[in-house]
Design an enzyme around this catalytic site. Sequence first.
Site, mmCIF file in Angstrom:
data_model
loop_
_atom_site.group_PDB
_atom_site.id
_atom_site.type_symbol
_atom_site.label_atom_id
_atom_site.label_comp_id
_atom_site.label_asym_id
_atom_site.label_seq_id
_atom_site.Cartn_x
_atom_site.Cartn_y
_atom_site.Cartn_z
ATOM 1 N N HIS A 37 5.945 -1.776 1.786
ATOM 2 C CA HIS A 37 7.259 -1.118 1.674
ATOM 3 C C HIS A 37 7.728 -0.518 2.997
ATOM 4 O O HIS A 37 8.915 -0.257 3.176
ATOM 5 C CB HIS A 37 7.260 -0.067 0.554
ATOM 6 C CG HIS A 37 6.582 1.226 0.888
ATOM 7 N ND1 HIS A 37 5.299 1.536 0.491
ATOM 8 C CD2 HIS A 37 7.016 2.323 1.570
ATOM 9 C CE1 HIS A 37 4.984 2.744 0.907
ATOM 10 N NE2 HIS A 37 6.003 3.251 1.571
ATOM 11 N N ASP A 67 1.123 -3.701 -2.095
ATOM 12 C CA ASP A 67 1.762 -2.843 -1.083
ATOM 13 C C ASP A 67 0.985 -2.854 0.231
ATOM 14 O O ASP A 67 0.760 -1.812 0.842
ATOM 15 C CB ASP A 67 1.910 -1.412 -1.597
ATOM 16 C CG ASP A 67 2.935 -0.617 -0.779
ATOM 17 O OD1 ASP A 67 3.800 -1.250 -0.144
ATOM 18 O OD2 ASP A 67 2.862 0.623 -0.782
ATOM 19 N N SER A 139 3.191 6.809 4.927
ATOM 20 C CA SER A 139 2.881 5.538 4.261
ATOM 21 C C SER A 139 2.320 4.525 5.240
ATOM 22 O O SER A 139 2.866 4.301 6.315
ATOM 23 C CB SER A 139 4.142 4.955 3.608
ATOM 24 O OG SER A 139 4.548 5.741 2.523
#
Length: 357
Positions: A37, A67, A139
């Site tokens: 992402h 992911d 992230s």
Amino acid sequence: MNILNNIEASVFKINTSNGSGTGFYSTKHQVVITNYHVIAGCLTVSIETQDKTRYLASVCYINPGKDIAFLKVDNLPKLEQSVATEHNTITRSRDKILVMGYPFGMPFTITEGIVSNPQQTIEGNNFIQTDAAINPGNSGGPVINEKGELIGVVTSKFSNADNMGFAIPIALLREELAIVNNLSDSVTIGCGSCNGLILEQVAYCPNCGSDIDENLFKEQPLSEFSLKIETAIQKLGIDPVLARTGRECWYFHQGSAEIRLFVYDNNYLFATSPLNKLPRKNLEDIYEYMLTTDFGEHRLSVSDNQIFLSYRVHISDLYSDYEATVLNNITQLALKADELDDIFVNDFGAQMTVYSK
């Protein structure tokens, strides 16, 4: 401590046309590991070191279902050490961990916490749950133990819960790293259903027949506005990919000066550069220079003891007969900023800002 310092050098800020995140290099596999992402919609991004040097990185593998994404960087300097991915350590509750990354796009940050649950099940998948501070921008960053061993990759945080972050376990990442040697020069997709490798653009997985989004193989197109702005950046000899730091937002260095381009209030384009800190002495001289020198379309100002060079224009001017003039003014601001920050240092005793390179 030396091990930790060496590991820090292998953790990068990842900048894209949609935003920023974190990634980290594996010397064993020679790829930068991050979340899907973080780079979604991009085939080429930039990675940024702590000293603000940027390198072009190509997306070589994505698995949206897990992911996970891998990037290749051709000209990355050799790193002494990176996070250890090959180890037999078992993660347990109450283990102390460190989270490394660039929260909110800020400079490199380390947060500390413990493992709350090594196998927290969410929507049928296991994650490592931790109370370490995890925020947007973390992230894709590594979660390591005190020995510098990777235990997981930051993937998400509940927006309405405090002290609760999650990481993809190392075991799942290892499954993906096992296919690195099978990757081609173009992007490879990991099928979310069967985990098979898809090497070319197809509508269905050739292994299990599941639907495949063909847009995964394509770069998300930039807006017409972004393309216009990036022509001004290209005139500086800078690859626009290296300047992108979010949607319709560009931060980069022209020489020592940091240049910022962004949209304000949906109506204005701002181009600005934080040049120098005001000196303790000779304030009268520096103010006289700022007030009496003709800087054309650009303006000098002082805010919070810092000198800024700025240029503001209504976005509509980029769609008028003034387009070429506006783009040239943007290019000239970058060149002028790199010249002025040296003048203020050499002639007036000012200091560079923390944003200078």
